[in-house]
Design an enzyme around this catalytic site. Structure first.
Site, PDB file in Angstrom:
ATOM      1  N   LYS A 276      -2.959  15.218  48.877  1.00  0.00           N
ATOM      2  CA  LYS A 276      -3.437  15.590  50.201  1.00  0.00           C
ATOM      3  C   LYS A 276      -4.626  16.536  50.088  1.00  0.00           C
ATOM      4  O   LYS A 276      -4.765  17.237  49.085  1.00  0.00           O
ATOM      5  CB  LYS A 276      -2.315  16.328  50.966  1.00  0.00           C
ATOM      6  N   ARG A 350      10.016   7.923  52.896  1.00  0.00           N
ATOM      7  CA  ARG A 350      10.739   6.655  53.073  1.00  0.00           C
ATOM      8  C   ARG A 350      11.418   6.229  51.781  1.00  0.00           C
ATOM      9  O   ARG A 350      12.436   5.548  51.811  1.00  0.00           O
ATOM     10  CB  ARG A 350       9.753   5.593  53.608  1.00  0.00           C
TER      11      ARG A 350
END
Ligand code: BES
Ligand code: MN
Ligand code: ZN
Length: 498
Positions: A276, A350
């Site tokens: 990020k 996920r």
């Protein structure tokens, strides 16, 4: 937590007093007339000067009005007929905010019922939360001083019994806020698992799984996320057997099906090799908020001895880039046996949920599963910081969740699931890939999770926009919100307690 007690309605002789006043009842509300005459009319004069009419959320603070009182805080409740549990909590929170310079205060609950008086106490406690473990040089006079509240109620015993379960819920909220507020160097997966383990004192059964156990089980997706970190991952399974059918007598009649909550617990999300940008990355310490909610909820349910069988599972990992980290392009084999092409290591939540959800249904065969995760930035783009988005394969569960959101003020908005979204997960090399294009990417993330649900009744709450607040509200100081603890506690008490 504030020390809460209930007392008969008598005029306090000193200290601070809170007057809860319904709109248009500034002269007639509980205690107003008595205080006004004890202070030679100071209350009525202040109300007139401040144009205080009792509008919801409005306040009028009167310092040293006489009669030995240090402070009178009037808080508006809005029109009498529109007062709800939520209004009462908000009034309690607003009162607490105005009392931080006092050490103790008495709240005259404006003729509210004992249940509403307990709700006022809850709101005050929720607002008085502060995470100040790491402020070592703050001067004592700068710290909030409020420690004790006495709430006046018509029947002390009734008010106390209404307060007891609410207090357990506040404890759960505080635990969740503490976990989410802790810095990521302190709250590693192992540390969070230890804090879960400590909940055995509430009567919860707590099992902790480490990397060896999870590797052996075949948690290739969760272990892939953990691969880059020097901190070992954990999975924690918490169980509470509170249903009346689960006594020794009930057990003979067969296995009870619990309800299940599953949380994403990424204690820090750098993005991994798909790293990020630096700006705002510190926010990713709260990427374990889904797990924080599940832990707080389990503490609340055990604390109030909820009559329900429930399991809470959290997958705890740190997502880091390193020489051992998972790469974009890697294929991992999940616990379900399905293979996943990892095209972006930042879509890690996920992967964690895939294994923990599949394990949950294999082992417990629950009535339903609800997962919570700070899953996607796209969810924040969609609903902002006002509603969490949720997805469900079951309309009845979806309706119950929506109602619980409305009642607790932890609002939810339902999002779609459909084959056309699921199709976008197709991979050229494995059973699925872990990302799609940007359009609808909160939905395709939910579709990914659904592939590990196997037809079970299920709901997924994407709480990315709700876990942390940059502004104060009536009952939530800015910072960790514990969003979901009260919502799911209400879902359980409204529908799943025997
Ligand atoms: N933890 C983030 C989602 C998130 C972002 C939560 C901002 C709260 C605030 C999640 O793991 C993530 O990185 N999601 C990516 C997915 C993308 C790579 C498909 C995102 O939303 O950008
Ligand atoms: Mn991520
Ligand atoms: Zn994440």
């Amino acid at each position: 937590m504030l020390d809460i007690s209930f007392a008969k309605s008598v005029l306090p002789q000193s200290g601070a007093v809170v007057l809860l006043v319904a709109e248009g009842e500034t002269a007639t509300a509980d205690m107003v007339a008595a205080l006004d005459s004890a202070t030679g009319g100071a209350i009525a004069r202040a109300f007139a000067a401040a144009e205080f009419t009792g509008k919801a959320g409005s306040t009028c603070v009167i310092l040293a009005p006489g009669a030995g009182l240090s402070r009178v805080v009037a808080v508006g409740l809005g029109t009498h007929d529109a007062i709800t549990h939520r209004t009462a909590e908000a009034a309690g929170g607003t009162a607490a905010a105005a009392l931080m310079r006092e050490t103790q205060a008495t709240i005259a609950a404006g003729g509210l019922s004992c249940e509403m008086a307990a709700a006022v106490a809850m709101g005050a406690c929720l607002k008085a939360y502060r995470f100040d473990r790491y402020r070592t040089t703050e001067k004592a006079e700068d710290k909030p001083r409020l420690t004790r509240l006495t709430v006046l109620a018509a029947d002390i015993a009734v008010a106390k019994s209404a307060w007891a379960p609410l207090k357990a819920t506040v404890d759960g909220v505080f635990l969740s806020r503490d976990l989410v507020s802790e810095p990521p160097n302190v709250l590693t997966p192992a540390e969070m698992a230890d804090r879960c383990k400590a909940l055995e004192s509430l009567g919860l059964k707590v099992e902790v799984f480490g990397p060896k156990e999870m590797t052996k089980l075949g948690f290739g997706a969760l272990m892939g996320v953990a691969a880059g970190s020097a901190c070992e991952p954990r999975m924690v399974v918490m169980s509470w057997h509170g249903a009346s059918g689960s006594t020794s007598k009930g057990k003979k009649s067969g296995k009870t099906q619990p309800i299940a909550f599953v949380g994403k617990g990424v204690t820090f999300d750098t993005g991994g090799i798909s790293i990020k940008p630096a700006g705002g990355m510190e926010d990713m310490k709260w990427d374990m908020a889904g797990a924080g909610t599940v832990v707080g909820l389990m503490a609340a349910l055990a604390g109030r001895k909820a009559k329900v069988d429930v399991v809470g599972l959290v997958g705890l990992v740190e997502n880091m880039p390193s020489g051992t980290a998972m790469r974009p392009g890697d294929v991992v084999t999940s616990y379900s046996g399905q293979t996943i092409e990892v095209l972006n290591t930042d879509a890690e939540g996920r992967l964690v949920l895939a294994d923990v959800l599949y394990y949950c249904q294999q082992r417990f065969d629950p009535k339903f599963m609800i997962d919570l995760a700070t899953l996607t930035g796209a969810m924040i783009v969609t609903l902002g910081h006002e509603y969490a988005g949720y997805f469900s394969n079951n309309d009845a569960l979806a309706a119950q969740l929506y109602a619980a959101g409305d009642e607790t003020g932890e609002k939810l908005w339902r999002m779609p699931l459909a084959d056309v979204y699921d199709k976008q997960l197709k991979s050229e090399i494995a059973d699925m890939k872990n990302i799609t294009g940007r359009p609808g990417s909160a939905i395709t993330a939910a579709q990914f999770i659904q592939r590990f649900v196997n037809g079970k009744t299920w709901a997924h709450l994407d709480i990315a926009g709700m876990a942390w607040s940059s502004k104060d509200t009536a009952t939530i100081p800015k910072g960790a919100t514990a969003y979901g603890v009260r919502l799911l506690d209400r879902l359980v008490s409204a529908h799943y307690e025997s």
